[in-house]
Design a protein around this motif. Structure first.
Motif, PDB file in Angstrom:
ATOM      1  N   ALA A 123      30.186  27.827  19.001  1.00  0.00           N
ATOM      2  CA  ALA A 123      30.533  28.517  20.239  1.00  0.00           C
ATOM      3  C   ALA A 123      31.668  27.777  20.947  1.00  0.00           C
ATOM      4  O   ALA A 123      31.879  26.584  20.727  1.00  0.00           O
ATOM      5  CB  ALA A 123      29.304  28.577  21.146  1.00  0.00           C
ATOM      6  N   ASP A 124      32.378  28.497  21.805  1.00  0.00           N
ATOM      7  CA  ASP A 124      33.454  27.893  22.577  1.00  0.00           C
ATOM      8  C   ASP A 124      32.902  26.931  23.616  1.00  0.00           C
ATOM      9  O   ASP A 124      31.876  27.199  24.244  1.00  0.00           O
ATOM     10  CB  ASP A 124      34.252  28.976  23.310  1.00  0.00           C
ATOM     11  N   LEU A 125      33.614  25.828  23.813  1.00  0.00           N
ATOM     12  CA  LEU A 125      33.292  24.902  24.887  1.00  0.00           C
ATOM     13  C   LEU A 125      34.077  25.302  26.131  1.00  0.00           C
ATOM     14  O   LEU A 125      35.247  25.686  26.027  1.00  0.00           O
ATOM     15  CB  LEU A 125      33.682  23.475  24.515  1.00  0.00           C
ATOM     16  N   ALA A 126      33.449  25.182  27.290  1.00  0.00           N
ATOM     17  CA  ALA A 126      34.155  25.384  28.555  1.00  0.00           C
ATOM     18  C   ALA A 126      34.971  24.135  28.851  1.00  0.00           C
ATOM     19  O   ALA A 126      34.588  23.017  28.463  1.00  0.00           O
ATOM     20  CB  ALA A 126      33.150  25.646  29.681  1.00  0.00           C
ATOM     21  N   LEU A 127      36.083  24.285  29.540  1.00  0.00           N
ATOM     22  CA  LEU A 127      36.946  23.144  29.819  1.00  0.00           C
ATOM     23  C   LEU A 127      36.231  22.062  30.619  1.00  0.00           C
ATOM     24  O   LEU A 127      36.485  20.875  30.418  1.00  0.00           O
ATOM     25  CB  LEU A 127      38.215  23.600  30.553  1.00  0.00           C
ATOM     26  N   ASN A 128      35.317  22.435  31.514  1.00  0.00           N
ATOM     27  CA  ASN A 128      34.636  21.410  32.312  1.00  0.00           C
ATOM     28  C   ASN A 128      33.627  20.607  31.491  1.00  0.00           C
ATOM     29  O   ASN A 128      33.075  19.630  31.982  1.00  0.00           O
ATOM     30  CB  ASN A 128      33.978  22.013  33.550  1.00  0.00           C
ATOM     31  N   PRO A 159      36.566  12.575  27.081  1.00  0.00           N
ATOM     32  CA  PRO A 159      37.548  11.855  26.261  1.00  0.00           C
ATOM     33  C   PRO A 159      37.069  11.679  24.824  1.00  0.00           C
ATOM     34  O   PRO A 159      35.879  11.513  24.558  1.00  0.00           O
ATOM     35  CB  PRO A 159      37.660  10.490  26.959  1.00  0.00           C
ATOM     36  N   ASN A 160      38.011  11.758  23.902  1.00  0.00           N
ATOM     37  CA  ASN A 160      37.798  11.501  22.471  1.00  0.00           C
ATOM     38  C   ASN A 160      36.847  12.478  21.783  1.00  0.00           C
ATOM     39  O   ASN A 160      36.208  12.126  20.800  1.00  0.00           O
ATOM     40  CB  ASN A 160      37.348  10.055  22.254  1.00  0.00           C
ATOM     41  N   MET A 161      36.763  13.700  22.251  1.00  0.00           N
ATOM     42  CA  MET A 161      36.011  14.737  21.545  1.00  0.00           C
ATOM     43  C   MET A 161      36.897  15.283  20.422  1.00  0.00           C
ATOM     44  O   MET A 161      38.116  15.245  20.519  1.00  0.00           O
ATOM     45  CB  MET A 161      35.625  15.876  22.493  1.00  0.00           C
ATOM     46  N   SER A 162      36.283  15.811  19.368  1.00  0.00           N
ATOM     47  CA  SER A 162      37.084  16.371  18.276  1.00  0.00           C
ATOM     48  C   SER A 162      36.409  17.589  17.676  1.00  0.00           C
ATOM     49  O   SER A 162      35.207  17.793  17.825  1.00  0.00           O
ATOM     50  CB  SER A 162      37.331  15.315  17.192  1.00  0.00           C
ATOM     51  N   SER A 163      37.224  18.379  17.005  1.00  0.00           N
ATOM     52  CA  SER A 163      36.784  19.555  16.249  1.00  0.00           C
ATOM     53  C   SER A 163      35.928  20.522  17.062  1.00  0.00           C
ATOM     54  O   SER A 163      34.815  20.858  16.674  1.00  0.00           O
ATOM     55  CB  SER A 163      36.023  19.121  14.994  1.00  0.00           C
ATOM     56  N   PHE A 164      36.455  20.989  18.179  1.00  0.00           N
ATOM     57  CA  PHE A 164      35.753  21.997  18.962  1.00  0.00           C
ATOM     58  C   PHE A 164      36.658  23.203  19.157  1.00  0.00           C
ATOM     59  O   PHE A 164      37.863  23.146  18.892  1.00  0.00           O
ATOM     60  CB  PHE A 164      35.283  21.431  20.318  1.00  0.00           C
ATOM     61  N   ASN A 165      36.056  24.297  19.591  1.00  0.00           N
ATOM     62  CA  ASN A 165      36.778  25.542  19.838  1.00  0.00           C
ATOM     63  C   ASN A 165      36.724  25.866  21.326  1.00  0.00           C
ATOM     64  O   ASN A 165      35.731  25.582  21.995  1.00  0.00           O
ATOM     65  CB  ASN A 165      36.148  26.693  19.068  1.00  0.00           C
ATOM     66  N   THR A 166      37.767  26.508  21.824  1.00  0.00           N
ATOM     67  CA  THR A 166      37.779  26.972  23.207  1.00  0.00           C
ATOM     68  C   THR A 166      38.773  28.118  23.342  1.00  0.00           C
ATOM     69  O   THR A 166      39.708  28.237  22.552  1.00  0.00           O
ATOM     70  CB  THR A 166      38.106  25.813  24.187  1.00  0.00           C
ATOM     71  N   THR A 167      38.543  28.965  24.332  1.00  0.00           N
ATOM     72  CA  THR A 167      39.438  30.090  24.616  1.00  0.00           C
ATOM     73  C   THR A 167      39.939  29.936  26.039  1.00  0.00           C
ATOM     74  O   THR A 167      39.146  29.697  26.958  1.00  0.00           O
ATOM     75  CB  THR A 167      38.706  31.430  24.446  1.00  0.00           C
ATOM     76  N   VAL A 168      41.256  30.047  26.228  1.00  0.00           N
ATOM     77  CA  VAL A 168      41.885  29.795  27.524  1.00  0.00           C
ATOM     78  C   VAL A 168      42.992  30.814  27.792  1.00  0.00           C
ATOM     79  O   VAL A 168      43.421  31.528  26.889  1.00  0.00           O
ATOM     80  CB  VAL A 168      42.484  28.373  27.580  1.00  0.00           C
ATOM     81  N   ILE A 169      43.458  30.828  29.042  1.00  0.00           N
ATOM     82  CA  ILE A 169      44.613  31.641  29.409  1.00  0.00           C
ATOM     83  C   ILE A 169      45.750  30.705  29.806  1.00  0.00           C
ATOM     84  O   ILE A 169      45.510  29.661  30.425  1.00  0.00           O
ATOM     85  CB  ILE A 169      44.273  32.637  30.549  1.00  0.00           C
ATOM     86  N   VAL A 170      46.965  31.029  29.429  1.00  0.00           N
ATOM     87  CA  VAL A 170      48.132  30.200  29.732  1.00  0.00           C
ATOM     88  C   VAL A 170      48.539  30.431  31.186  1.00  0.00           C
ATOM     89  O   VAL A 170      48.801  31.562  31.595  1.00  0.00           O
ATOM     90  CB  VAL A 170      49.312  30.531  28.790  1.00  0.00           C
ATOM     91  N   LEU A 171      48.588  29.345  31.965  1.00  0.00           N
ATOM     92  CA  LEU A 171      49.078  29.419  33.341  1.00  0.00           C
ATOM     93  C   LEU A 171      50.567  29.109  33.399  1.00  0.00           C
ATOM     94  O   LEU A 171      51.320  29.795  34.073  1.00  0.00           O
ATOM     95  CB  LEU A 171      48.322  28.421  34.236  1.00  0.00           C
ATOM     96  N   ASP A 172      50.968  28.049  32.709  1.00  0.00           N
ATOM     97  CA  ASP A 172      52.372  27.629  32.673  1.00  0.00           C
ATOM     98  C   ASP A 172      52.716  27.280  31.232  1.00  0.00           C
ATOM     99  O   ASP A 172      52.147  26.341  30.676  1.00  0.00           O
ATOM    100  CB  ASP A 172      52.570  26.407  33.573  1.00  0.00           C
TER     101      ASP A 172
END
Length: 141
Positions: free
Chosen positions: A3-8, A12-25
């Protein structure tokens, strides 16, 4: 498939995860001897974070409002803040546009780091050599 991880939830130093985001800049690109590094600011419903895409084969350009799916992402510390990174072994794909609830706050890249966590790059740099008086270090006597 994980499953996707939330940004919050990022640490530090996490690896191999999935997430879905929207581009702000969409930020910018810079060339290195290994390829192109793309930097941008992204968000999800729990906050925003800086992103660094470091993939020599990566050529796609994103716009504000693009919704991206990161697979095989990892976190790093850059300039004293948490950064979401995707390298050669990760994937970044545009999956949609504009239809995502997001929050710009908190800015996770600006939050204080846990005690004892530092930027590994700054620990590995040799101390800067003093400049000789009256010239730069490359000038001949």
């Amino acid at each position: 498939m994980s499953a996707d991880l939330a940004l919050n939830q990022l640490q530090p130093n996490m690896s191999s995860f999935n997430t879905t985001v929207i581009v702000l800049d969409p930020g910018g690109h810079r060339r290195t001897h290994n390829g192109t590094i793309t930097t941008m600011k992204v968000a999800d419903s729990t906050g925003s974070i800086n992103v660094s895409l470091m993939n020599p084969e990566f050529t796609e350009t994103f716009r504000a409002g693009d919704i991206l799916k990161f697979r095989g992402a990892h976190t790093t510390i850059f300039q004293g803040g948490l950064t979401l990174s995707v390298g050669k072994n990760g994937e970044c794909k545009k999956v949609s546009e504009f239809m995502m609830v997001f929050s710009e706050t908190p800015d996770i890249s600006q939050m204080p780091l846990p005690a004892g966590v530092t930027d590994r790059r700054s620990d590995e740099r040799p101390p800067r050599q003093p400049q000789p008086p009256g010239g730069n270090r490359y000038s001949r006597p």
